[in-house]
Design a protein around this motif. Sequence first.
Motif, PDB file in Angstrom:
ATOM      1  N   ARG A 106      -1.207  13.529   3.692  1.00  0.00           N
ATOM      2  CA  ARG A 106      -0.944  13.879   2.288  1.00  0.00           C
ATOM      3  C   ARG A 106      -2.219  14.287   1.561  1.00  0.00           C
ATOM      4  N   ALA A 159       5.134   8.854   2.714  1.00  0.00           N
ATOM      5  CA  ALA A 159       4.726   7.699   3.527  1.00  0.00           C
ATOM      6  C   ALA A 159       5.848   7.158   4.385  1.00  0.00           C
ATOM      7  N   SER A 188       0.873   3.944  -2.975  1.00  0.00           N
ATOM      8  CA  SER A 188       0.577   5.354  -2.705  1.00  0.00           C
ATOM      9  C   SER A 188       1.619   6.273  -3.333  1.00  0.00           C
ATOM     10  N   ALA A 237       0.825  -1.207   0.000  1.00  0.00           N
ATOM     11  CA  ALA A 237       0.000   0.000   0.000  1.00  0.00           C
ATOM     12  C   ALA A 237       0.860   1.259   0.000  1.00  0.00           C
ATOM     13  N   ARG A 277      -1.456   4.951   7.781  1.00  0.00           N
ATOM     14  CA  ARG A 277      -2.745   5.591   7.484  1.00  0.00           C
ATOM     15  C   ARG A 277      -2.692   7.088   7.809  1.00  0.00           C
ATOM     16  N   LEU A 319      -0.892   8.938   5.033  1.00  0.00           N
ATOM     17  CA  LEU A 319      -1.696   9.079   3.819  1.00  0.00           C
ATOM     18  C   LEU A 319      -2.780  10.141   4.013  1.00  0.00           C
ATOM     19  N   PRO A 358      -1.903   9.036  -2.956  1.00  0.00           N
ATOM     20  CA  PRO A 358      -2.322   8.611  -1.617  1.00  0.00           C
ATOM     21  C   PRO A 358      -3.723   8.002  -1.566  1.00  0.00           C
ATOM     22  N   GLU A 359      -4.618   8.405  -2.486  1.00  0.00           N
ATOM     23  CA  GLU A 359      -5.961   7.816  -2.476  1.00  0.00           C
ATOM     24  C   GLU A 359      -5.901   6.319  -2.723  1.00  0.00           C
ATOM     25  N   GLY A 374      -3.388   4.310  -2.190  1.00  0.00           N
ATOM     26  CA  GLY A 374      -2.780   3.653  -1.042  1.00  0.00           C
ATOM     27  C   GLY A 374      -3.734   3.558   0.127  1.00  0.00           C
ATOM     28  N   LEU A 375      -4.515   4.624   0.369  1.00  0.00           N
ATOM     29  CA  LEU A 375      -5.442   4.627   1.497  1.00  0.00           C
ATOM     30  C   LEU A 375      -6.520   3.560   1.332  1.00  0.00           C
ATOM     31  N   GLU A 409       0.967   5.756  -7.380  1.00  0.00           N
ATOM     32  CA  GLU A 409      -0.323   6.125  -7.958  1.00  0.00           C
ATOM     33  C   GLU A 409      -1.046   7.224  -7.195  1.00  0.00           C
TER      34      GLU A 409
END
Length: 431
Positions: free
Chosen positions: A384, A424, A347, A343, A378, A381, A352-353, A355-356, A350
């Motif tokens: 960010r 991250a 993040s 993740a 978390r 993210l 942070p969305e 990854g979250l 691609e």
Amino acid sequence: MAVTEASATAAVEAVFRIESARIIAGVARIVRDVGIAEELAQDALVAALEQWPESGVPQRPGAWLMATAKHRAIDLVRRKETYARKLAEVGRTLEDVQPPGPEDIAGADDIDDDLLRLIFTACHPVLSTEARIALTLRLLGGLTTDEIARAFLASESTVAQRIVRAKRTLGRAGVPFEVPYGAERAARLGSVLDVIYLIFNEGYAATAGDDWLRPGLCEDALRLARVLAGLMPQEPEVHGLAALLELQASRTAARTGPGGEPVLLADQNRSRWDRLLIRRGYAALERANAVGDAPGPYALQAAIAACHAHAVTYEETDWKVIATLYGLLAKAAPSPVVELNRAVAVSMAEGPEAGLALVDALAGDPALAAYHLLPSVRGDLLARLGRADEAREEFVRAAGLTRNARERALLLARAGEGGEGGPAEKSGAPR
């Protein structure tokens, strides 16, 4: 020529620290019991402390200690069983070993095979993970009970009992002093590699205490990995583990600040990374790929570490490749921790969305319920994404879960900053 007692003692202690694993391994081949083998090795140490101040340090002190310990092992075997029966069992070993003298050179035959047997015995699955680690550090790392206790923040009596119980368990279970073959060997090798990796990880990012790093444990694990790679050159995952540890260890000097505070990946001065260890890591990874068909979990982790080592700056890190490698690792060795690391990589590749979404999918996993890096990642993210209040709550929660004082201070500092300004890796893995 006689030497002073102090210099002889220093010589004995230095040689024994280096040679103890090989001596115990060589003796265990005769007595078939690692506990007795360790006692006989200690007897040889006492003999050296008594004799070397008068006779002088032998030209080959390690061979002297080996021969002394083996000779005592043979005497023990002869006392316990009939000579004829034991002679048939140990064959040439009994005939070749001569009483040690100042120029003694006995005890070199088959020592690498003996050391390999000792590694597999100390890491036998009949023992708990904690017992395997303690016994491996004692027999193969040459650490004292006190040193192991301090490294893992346990009492000396607890570690001593753990080691004693481990030896008794091996004896009661009748664990043979041998290297297994076939499917059993593959299963046991995994245990050996896991123990070495756990030792390294405890040194690389301590789970508890006031220090974030314990370099001594990293050095012990790295030495064991190198020994194992030399003993098992056709096993790709052995080289994969060695590559991973070399590459991770290369960052050690850059991972703490002047006061011992953590400096995580994004902020590290890469000029302080050890280029020799990086080259060794690349070479070990090449060997892993050369002898294996498809990369195993340790080789995949080493490939991820190599991606970081290739990047001259943090901004040049190829996160897409790293995310792909984590995807392969998740298939080869599925675990929620691997998914959390994936993740982080996603993040960065691609946004942070993305990854979250992966992190939130892990929120209900019981294996991560007390894992401080889950809320830590978390929180980063969320920061960010500009969700500062939510990020602060996650950093505070992460600080409450970690048992390491240095890491707790870092997380609380992030919470105090409102979670602003950091990728991250400020609070997540890799480090």
